[in-house]
Design a protein around this motif. Structure first.
Motif, PDB file in Angstrom:
ATOM      1  N   UNK A 144       0.845  -1.199   0.000  1.00  0.00           N
ATOM      2  CA  UNK A 144       0.000   0.000   0.000  1.00  0.00           C
ATOM      3  C   UNK A 144       0.878   1.246   0.000  1.00  0.00           C
ATOM      4  N   UNK A 145       1.958   1.206   0.749  1.00  0.00           N
ATOM      5  CA  UNK A 145       2.865   2.359   0.792  1.00  0.00           C
ATOM      6  C   UNK A 145       3.513   2.614  -0.572  1.00  0.00           C
ATOM      7  N   UNK A 146       3.794   1.539  -1.306  1.00  0.00           N
ATOM      8  CA  UNK A 146       4.382   1.706  -2.648  1.00  0.00           C
ATOM      9  C   UNK A 146       3.406   2.441  -3.564  1.00  0.00           C
ATOM     10  N   UNK A 147       2.132   2.066  -3.481  1.00  0.00           N
ATOM     11  CA  UNK A 147       1.105   2.734  -4.292  1.00  0.00           C
ATOM     12  C   UNK A 147       0.958   4.190  -3.844  1.00  0.00           C
ATOM     13  N   UNK A 148       1.043   4.419  -2.546  1.00  0.00           N
ATOM     14  CA  UNK A 148       0.953   5.789  -2.030  1.00  0.00           C
ATOM     15  C   UNK A 148       2.113   6.637  -2.527  1.00  0.00           C
TER      16      UNK A 148
END
Length: 98
Positions: free
Chosen positions: A63-67
């Protein structure tokens, strides 16, 4: 090269971009100073929220990568509204979070 050949070549390049997952769109927008300030504020607020969420240990790495990807898109927009001096804060902020 005649006009028909050029159009066909342009279409092939566009199709190639679409196959690569990127379609480029150009917008021309005229804004009043107050409207530009409001967009700048909204972009800053969104970037601040993403930076805050990136520091949350409960959020998965996927999720952090997408963020981070979303942050880079928003930062790209933000760069168009502010001076180089003002954009440094947000460029360094994402670099520190990696």
């Amino acid at each position: 090269m005649n006009k028909k050949s050029k159009n066909r070549k342009d279409l092939m390049l566009l199709c190639e971009d679409m196959l690569m997952g990127e379609v480029l769109t150009m917008f021309g927008v005229m804004l009043h100073a107050k409207e530009a300030q409001e967009i700048e504020y909204l972009l800053k607020r969104e970037m601040e929220e993403i930076l805050l969420d990136l520091s949350d240990p409960r959020i998965d790495d996927i999720v952090k990568r997408v963020m981070r990807e979303k942050y880079h898109v928003i930062y790209g927009l933000y760069k168009r509204f502010v001076s180089p001096k003002d954009r440094i804060k947000y460029a360094l902020a994402i670099a520190e979070r990696k």
